[in-house]
Design a protein around this motif. Sequence first.
Motif, mmCIF file in Angstrom:
data_model
loop_
_atom_site.group_PDB
_atom_site.id
_atom_site.type_symbol
_atom_site.label_atom_id
_atom_site.label_comp_id
_atom_site.label_asym_id
_atom_site.label_seq_id
_atom_site.Cartn_x
_atom_site.Cartn_y
_atom_site.Cartn_z
ATOM 1 N N GLN A 268 0.828 -1.201 0.000
ATOM 2 C CA GLN A 268 0.000 0.000 0.000
ATOM 3 C C GLN A 268 0.867 1.256 0.000
ATOM 4 O OE1 GLN A 268 -2.307 -1.087 3.482
ATOM 5 N NE2 GLN A 268 -4.154 -1.413 2.252
ATOM 6 N N ARG A 269 1.933 1.239 0.794
ATOM 7 C CA ARG A 269 2.842 2.391 0.830
ATOM 8 C C ARG A 269 3.492 2.606 -0.537
ATOM 9 N NH1 ARG A 269 6.011 2.372 6.636
ATOM 10 N NH2 ARG A 269 4.332 1.481 7.883
ATOM 11 N N GLN A 270 3.923 1.510 -1.155
ATOM 12 C CA GLN A 270 4.530 1.638 -2.478
ATOM 13 C C GLN A 270 3.515 2.173 -3.481
ATOM 14 O OE1 GLN A 270 7.166 2.321 -4.335
ATOM 15 N NE2 GLN A 270 8.240 0.512 -3.576
ATOM 16 N N GLY A 271 2.263 1.724 -3.368
ATOM 17 C CA GLY A 271 1.206 2.239 -4.233
ATOM 18 C C GLY A 271 1.004 3.738 -4.060
ATOM 19 N N VAL A 272 1.046 4.199 -2.805
ATOM 20 C CA VAL A 272 0.903 5.633 -2.529
ATOM 21 C C VAL A 272 2.077 6.401 -3.135
ATOM 22 C CG1 VAL A 272 0.907 7.387 -0.707
ATOM 23 C CG2 VAL A 272 -0.508 5.336 -0.461
#
Length: 247
Positions: free
Chosen positions: A152-156
């Motif tokens: 999720q962090r990488q997606g953000v």
Amino acid sequence: MQTSSSEPVLVLKDIRKSFGAVTAIENFSLDIRPGEIVALVGDNGAGKSTLIKIISGVHAPTSGSITIEGETVSMASASMARAHGIEVVYQDLALADQQTVYMNMFLGREPVNRFGLLDRRTMISETEKLVKELDVRIPSAHATIRDLSGGQRQGVAIARATRWASKLILLDEPTAALGVAETAKVEAIVQSLKSRNIGVLIISHSLDQVFKLSDRICVLRRGKQIGIRNTAETNKNEIVSMITGLN
């Protein structure tokens, strides 16, 4: 597979970078077109991260030229690269863990309303729209970064780069610390960038990922450009041979 016949968003010509007596990059040339994903591969110490830093304005090349949409530019700083529509997603993501997703999306670029206050409504609205378009599955734009998974962090981080990049996104090992399911999700987000007509340069040690995502593969070995191959016209054995120098 060439994705576009339009003018390249980026052309590197005869790039050389020396640190004192050490030559890190030697005679490197590459063009990237809108909507094209180019993979940059090579062993540790091949010069991949140095090239990313040259394109993003962290390091100035010792010689050679950088052209963006036909205009030769001097990439003297990271802010200059951003002004030219180039964004970078590093392995460490550079996210503010204590802040919300929407604040991270606009970190250092926060819009204000006519009263000089943070325009949170605009930030939240734009964040929600973009994460939905890219299918970044987070609880909400109000979620705190520290509460999100690695994927999720990488997606953000990729969504933030997409928000600000008008021409090119540089991805430095975007899935190195992720598990199989989260890696697949991030790869889907990267593939979706093609439809936004943004050029992508991705560093990856995973040849499975390289062959899944890229249109072309550029191989570096000890700072030297060994060659560029159309992904559809090569195979892993050839790329490994180019990386290692072993036939």
